[in-house]
Design a protein around this motif. Structure first.
Motif, PDB file in Angstrom:
ATOM      1  N   ASN A 194     -36.606  27.648 -43.646  1.00 22.99           N
ATOM      2  CA  ASN A 194     -36.435  28.783 -44.571  1.00 22.99           C
ATOM      3  C   ASN A 194     -35.947  28.211 -45.895  1.00 22.99           C
ATOM      4  O   ASN A 194     -34.754  28.186 -46.180  1.00 22.99           O
ATOM      5  N   GLY A 201     -33.927  30.567 -48.355  1.00 17.77           N
ATOM      6  CA  GLY A 201     -32.578  30.776 -47.829  1.00 17.77           C
ATOM      7  C   GLY A 201     -31.723  29.538 -47.960  1.00 17.77           C
ATOM      8  O   GLY A 201     -30.524  29.617 -48.250  1.00 17.77           O
ATOM      9  N   ALA A 240     -30.559  28.515 -42.292  1.00 16.92           N
ATOM     10  CA  ALA A 240     -31.792  28.376 -43.066  1.00 16.92           C
ATOM     11  C   ALA A 240     -32.609  27.195 -42.582  1.00 16.92           C
ATOM     12  O   ALA A 240     -33.847  27.250 -42.559  1.00 16.92           O
ATOM     13  N   ASP A 251     -32.458  33.586 -41.471  1.00 17.85           N
ATOM     14  CA  ASP A 251     -31.817  33.999 -42.718  1.00 17.85           C
ATOM     15  C   ASP A 251     -30.308  33.771 -42.607  1.00 17.85           C
ATOM     16  O   ASP A 251     -29.719  34.055 -41.557  1.00 17.85           O
TER      17      ASP A 251
END
Length: 241
Positions: free
Chosen positions: A130, A133, A209, A214
């Motif tokens: 991610n 994030g 992340a 998240d």
């Protein structure tokens, strides 16, 4: 001023060796341990290298620079009268503060890049799944940690005092933030503490992340509040002499 501060930073080999050596040493030592790069149920099917060791190495360098190196340098300047003398010269003391922040931030992010480079090339480490994030957590965590360090720099009268106060903040946050023991293994009531301390919130949001999740809203809010409160306190109480 930034060029001068960079030369002063590099002139003392102990600082760069510690800043660059400790996180990279931890990454290599733990990264070469048997099984550390294998998927583990304990880490949600990801490897411990990706979801714990790498984020921990990044968080450690940010915390060291923010809570020990920066406050110690600025407080030493205050102790020796450097800031007071600069206040009467064309060079504004604000320029010294800005230069110090730039030097420390550049050094910290250089280590972050080295962690990525060495981890991926030498250890087969995967990047954050991610990425937005991760970048949000990295920026907020860096800002929160450095604002905390600026409060120490604002109040400490000597370099020794700054180093002592920085250590008092740094080492308990290692224990309570999920560095010495992963957050999941802490008692339930301490897991919440780990998510609101600046160091713990940074580490655990980076971990989330990296694994493709998240960051928790609590972690991001805690970092934002820390930045606002500590930044205001540092600006309010900062002394040049």
């Amino acid at each position: 001023m930034t060029a001068v501060e960079t030369k002063l930073f590099l002139r003392d080999p102990g600082g760069p060796i510690l800043v660059f050596g400790l996180p990279l040493g931890l990454l290599l030592v733990f990264g070469l341990m048997p099984g550390i790069r294998e998927p583990s149920a304990e880490f949600g099917g990801k490897s411990a290298l990706d979801t714990f060791i790498a984020p921990m190495s990044i968080t450690l360098v940010l915390a060291m620079m923010a809570l020990t190196t920066l406050p110690n340098t600025i407080a030493t300047y205050r102790e020796k009268g450097v800031l007071r003398r600069l206040a009467a010269s064309p060079v504004s003391p604000t320029g010294v503060l800005t230069a110090q922040l730039v030097v420390n931030l550049v050094a910290a992010f250089a280590v972050v890049l080295l962690v990525f480079g060495i981890g991926m090339l030498a250890l087969g480490m995967s990047g954050p799944e991610n990425l937005p994030g991760f970048l949000l957590s990295l920026v907020l965590g860096t800002a929160a940690l450095f604002s905390t360090g600026l409060v120490v720099a604002a109040l400490a009268s000597t370099g020794r005092t700054a180093a002592g106060v920085g250590s008092v903040l740094f080492f308990p946050m290692l224990a309570l933030g999920g560095v010495w023991v992963p957050k999941e293994k802490l008692p339930a009531f301490l897991q919440g503490v780990a998510d609101v301390l600046p160091l713990g919130a940074t580490l655990n949001s980076l971990r989330a992340a990296w694994a493709g999740n998240d960051p928790r809203l609590l972690q991001l809010i805690a970092l934002g509040v820390c930045l606002a409160v500590c930044g205001s306190l540092a600006a309010r109480f900062f002394r040049w002499s």
